[in-house]
Design a protein around this motif. Structure first.
Motif, PDB file in Angstrom:
ATOM      1  N   PHE A  63      12.220 -44.235 -44.838  1.00  0.00           N
ATOM      2  CA  PHE A  63      13.192 -45.111 -43.895  1.00  0.00           C
ATOM      3  C   PHE A  63      13.114 -44.812 -42.622  1.00  0.00           C
ATOM      4  O   PHE A  63      12.420 -43.972 -41.952  1.00  0.00           O
ATOM      5  N   GLU A  64      13.795 -45.882 -42.034  1.00  0.00           N
ATOM      6  CA  GLU A  64      14.102 -45.768 -40.491  1.00  0.00           C
ATOM      7  C   GLU A  64      15.429 -45.430 -40.322  1.00  0.00           C
ATOM      8  O   GLU A  64      16.262 -46.273 -40.829  1.00  0.00           O
ATOM      9  N   ILE A  65      15.683 -44.771 -39.350  1.00  0.00           N
ATOM     10  CA  ILE A  65      17.106 -44.143 -39.140  1.00  0.00           C
ATOM     11  C   ILE A  65      17.580 -45.300 -38.010  1.00  0.00           C
ATOM     12  O   ILE A  65      17.129 -45.646 -37.097  1.00  0.00           O
ATOM     13  N   LEU A  66      18.774 -45.644 -38.561  1.00  0.00           N
ATOM     14  CA  LEU A  66      19.453 -46.819 -37.708  1.00  0.00           C
ATOM     15  C   LEU A  66      20.594 -46.346 -37.057  1.00  0.00           C
ATOM     16  O   LEU A  66      20.856 -46.652 -35.991  1.00  0.00           O
ATOM     17  N   HIS A  67      21.227 -45.202 -37.444  1.00  0.00           N
ATOM     18  CA  HIS A  67      22.444 -44.586 -36.937  1.00  0.00           C
ATOM     19  C   HIS A  67      22.688 -43.157 -37.368  1.00  0.00           C
ATOM     20  O   HIS A  67      22.272 -43.047 -38.667  1.00  0.00           O
ATOM     21  N   SER A  68      22.750 -42.216 -36.481  1.00  0.00           N
ATOM     22  CA  SER A  68      23.099 -40.964 -36.898  1.00  0.00           C
ATOM     23  C   SER A  68      24.052 -40.221 -35.645  1.00  0.00           C
ATOM     24  O   SER A  68      24.378 -40.873 -34.742  1.00  0.00           O
ATOM     25  N   GLU A  69      24.699 -38.971 -36.168  1.00  0.00           N
ATOM     26  CA  GLU A  69      25.345 -38.385 -35.172  1.00  0.00           C
ATOM     27  C   GLU A  69      24.842 -37.044 -35.039  1.00  0.00           C
ATOM     28  O   GLU A  69      24.477 -36.334 -36.225  1.00  0.00           O
ATOM     29  N   GLU A  70      25.164 -36.491 -33.937  1.00  0.00           N
ATOM     30  CA  GLU A  70      24.722 -34.979 -33.763  1.00  0.00           C
ATOM     31  C   GLU A  70      25.590 -34.047 -33.751  1.00  0.00           C
ATOM     32  O   GLU A  70      26.806 -34.215 -32.922  1.00  0.00           O
ATOM     33  N   ARG A  71      25.940 -33.313 -34.488  1.00  0.00           N
ATOM     34  CA  ARG A  71      26.855 -32.017 -34.779  1.00  0.00           C
ATOM     35  C   ARG A  71      26.264 -30.685 -34.770  1.00  0.00           C
ATOM     36  O   ARG A  71      25.658 -30.467 -35.594  1.00  0.00           O
ATOM     37  N   ASN A  72      26.535 -29.566 -33.866  1.00  0.00           N
ATOM     38  CA  ASN A  72      26.333 -28.284 -34.136  1.00  0.00           C
ATOM     39  C   ASN A  72      24.691 -28.222 -34.633  1.00  0.00           C
ATOM     40  O   ASN A  72      24.218 -27.680 -35.580  1.00  0.00           O
ATOM     41  N   ASN A  73      23.988 -28.898 -33.604  1.00  0.00           N
ATOM     42  CA  ASN A  73      22.464 -28.645 -33.839  1.00  0.00           C
ATOM     43  C   ASN A  73      21.927 -29.341 -35.220  1.00  0.00           C
ATOM     44  O   ASN A  73      21.019 -28.784 -35.462  1.00  0.00           O
ATOM     45  N   GLU A  74      22.646 -30.257 -35.594  1.00  0.00           N
ATOM     46  CA  GLU A  74      22.257 -30.860 -36.878  1.00  0.00           C
ATOM     47  C   GLU A  74      22.204 -32.431 -36.651  1.00  0.00           C
ATOM     48  O   GLU A  74      23.339 -32.836 -36.031  1.00  0.00           O
ATOM     49  N   GLN A  75      21.310 -33.265 -37.084  1.00  0.00           N
ATOM     50  CA  GLN A  75      21.587 -34.776 -36.946  1.00  0.00           C
ATOM     51  C   GLN A  75      21.841 -35.138 -38.467  1.00  0.00           C
ATOM     52  O   GLN A  75      21.531 -35.017 -39.642  1.00  0.00           O
ATOM     53  N   ILE A  76      23.201 -35.728 -38.353  1.00  0.00           N
ATOM     54  CA  ILE A  76      23.704 -36.293 -39.695  1.00  0.00           C
ATOM     55  C   ILE A  76      23.343 -37.908 -39.838  1.00  0.00           C
ATOM     56  O   ILE A  76      23.865 -38.349 -38.841  1.00  0.00           O
ATOM     57  N   ILE A  77      22.568 -38.244 -40.537  1.00  0.00           N
ATOM     58  CA  ILE A  77      22.163 -39.644 -40.813  1.00  0.00           C
ATOM     59  C   ILE A  77      22.891 -40.479 -41.722  1.00  0.00           C
ATOM     60  O   ILE A  77      23.015 -40.079 -42.918  1.00  0.00           O
TER      61      ILE A  77
ATOM     62  N   ALA B 111      17.180 -47.965 -42.615  1.00  0.00           N
ATOM     63  CA  ALA B 111      16.596 -49.341 -43.199  1.00  0.00           C
ATOM     64  C   ALA B 111      15.381 -48.589 -44.047  1.00  0.00           C
ATOM     65  O   ALA B 111      14.394 -48.267 -43.474  1.00  0.00           O
ATOM     66  N   VAL B 112      15.454 -48.849 -45.325  1.00  0.00           N
ATOM     67  CA  VAL B 112      14.630 -48.411 -46.186  1.00  0.00           C
ATOM     68  C   VAL B 112      13.177 -49.139 -46.243  1.00  0.00           C
ATOM     69  O   VAL B 112      13.124 -50.414 -46.124  1.00  0.00           O
ATOM     70  N   ILE B 113      12.198 -48.355 -46.074  1.00  0.00           N
ATOM     71  CA  ILE B 113      10.955 -48.932 -46.105  1.00  0.00           C
ATOM     72  C   ILE B 113      10.165 -49.133 -47.341  1.00  0.00           C
ATOM     73  O   ILE B 113       9.429 -50.057 -47.936  1.00  0.00           O
ATOM     74  N   GLY B 114      10.360 -47.893 -48.206  1.00  0.00           N
ATOM     75  CA  GLY B 114      10.258 -48.197 -49.679  1.00  0.00           C
ATOM     76  C   GLY B 114      10.101 -46.736 -50.483  1.00  0.00           C
ATOM     77  O   GLY B 114      10.048 -45.559 -49.710  1.00  0.00           O
ATOM     78  N   PRO B 115       9.851 -46.543 -51.647  1.00  0.00           N
ATOM     79  CA  PRO B 115       9.916 -45.396 -52.226  1.00  0.00           C
ATOM     80  C   PRO B 115       8.359 -44.791 -52.013  1.00  0.00           C
ATOM     81  O   PRO B 115       7.439 -45.461 -51.747  1.00  0.00           O
ATOM     82  N   ILE B 116       8.395 -43.478 -52.161  1.00  0.00           N
ATOM     83  CA  ILE B 116       6.989 -42.746 -51.799  1.00  0.00           C
ATOM     84  C   ILE B 116       6.856 -41.760 -53.203  1.00  0.00           C
ATOM     85  O   ILE B 116       7.736 -41.289 -53.607  1.00  0.00           O
ATOM     86  N   LYS B 117       5.490 -41.797 -53.708  1.00  0.00           N
ATOM     87  CA  LYS B 117       5.234 -41.000 -54.768  1.00  0.00           C
ATOM     88  C   LYS B 117       5.145 -39.615 -54.222  1.00  0.00           C
ATOM     89  O   LYS B 117       5.200 -39.025 -53.003  1.00  0.00           O
ATOM     90  N   GLU B 118       5.746 -38.679 -55.193  1.00  0.00           N
ATOM     91  CA  GLU B 118       6.161 -36.973 -54.968  1.00  0.00           C
ATOM     92  C   GLU B 118       4.842 -36.540 -54.258  1.00  0.00           C
ATOM     93  O   GLU B 118       4.920 -35.840 -53.365  1.00  0.00           O
ATOM     94  N   GLU B 119       3.828 -36.727 -54.716  1.00  0.00           N
ATOM     95  CA  GLU B 119       2.447 -36.287 -54.314  1.00  0.00           C
ATOM     96  C   GLU B 119       1.949 -36.710 -53.093  1.00  0.00           C
ATOM     97  O   GLU B 119       1.230 -35.855 -52.209  1.00  0.00           O
ATOM     98  N   ASP B 120       2.541 -37.835 -52.594  1.00  0.00           N
ATOM     99  CA  ASP B 120       2.444 -38.397 -51.162  1.00  0.00           C
ATOM    100  C   ASP B 120       3.420 -37.898 -50.154  1.00  0.00           C
ATOM    101  O   ASP B 120       3.112 -38.058 -48.966  1.00  0.00           O
ATOM    102  N   ALA B 121       4.430 -37.469 -50.590  1.00  0.00           N
ATOM    103  CA  ALA B 121       5.632 -37.026 -49.629  1.00  0.00           C
ATOM    104  C   ALA B 121       5.360 -36.336 -48.619  1.00  0.00           C
ATOM    105  O   ALA B 121       5.756 -36.740 -47.544  1.00  0.00           O
ATOM    106  N   THR B 122       4.630 -35.097 -48.675  1.00  0.00           N
ATOM    107  CA  THR B 122       4.216 -34.280 -47.465  1.00  0.00           C
ATOM    108  C   THR B 122       3.546 -34.838 -46.574  1.00  0.00           C
ATOM    109  O   THR B 122       3.735 -35.031 -45.462  1.00  0.00           O
ATOM    110  N   GLU B 123       2.528 -35.595 -46.892  1.00  0.00           N
ATOM    111  CA  GLU B 123       1.525 -36.196 -46.093  1.00  0.00           C
ATOM    112  C   GLU B 123       2.186 -37.146 -45.197  1.00  0.00           C
ATOM    113  O   GLU B 123       2.055 -37.662 -43.966  1.00  0.00           O
TER     114      GLU B 123
END
Length: 80
Positions: A17-31, A35-47
């Motif tokens: 997905f593409e991030i449309l809105h997020s907030e930054e708190r304590n060195n973390e980005q809370i998304i 906008a969903v691009i699509g599902p990813i097969k588990e074997e392709d997720a890391t790449e």
């Protein structure tokens, strides 16, 4: 689209997905809006994650919330 909706549509799988809105708190980005691009097969997720750029991310829908830890760039100095 809210993450809760994404989890209902794509249960227990990786999603790109593409991030449309997020907030930054304590060195973390809370998304919270994506906008969903699509599902990813588990074997392709890391790449796919390694090839992600800008506001594109891969995440598993088993997680209740999208939280990304922010690492600050550390400047190194070198003397000659």
């Amino acid at each position: 689209m809210k993450w809760k909706e994404v989890r209902e549509i794509y249960p227990n799988q990786f999603v790109k997905f593409e991030i449309l809105h997020s907030e930054e708190r304590n060195n973390e980005q809370i998304i919270d809006d994506v906008a969903v691009i699509g599902p990813i097969k588990e074997e392709d997720a890391t790449e796919e994650l390694l090839n992600s750029k800008n506001n594109t991310l891969i995440y598993h829908t088993s997680k209740d919330q999208i939280v990304v830890k922010i690492r600050k760039a550390i400047g190194l100095r070198r003397t000659i």
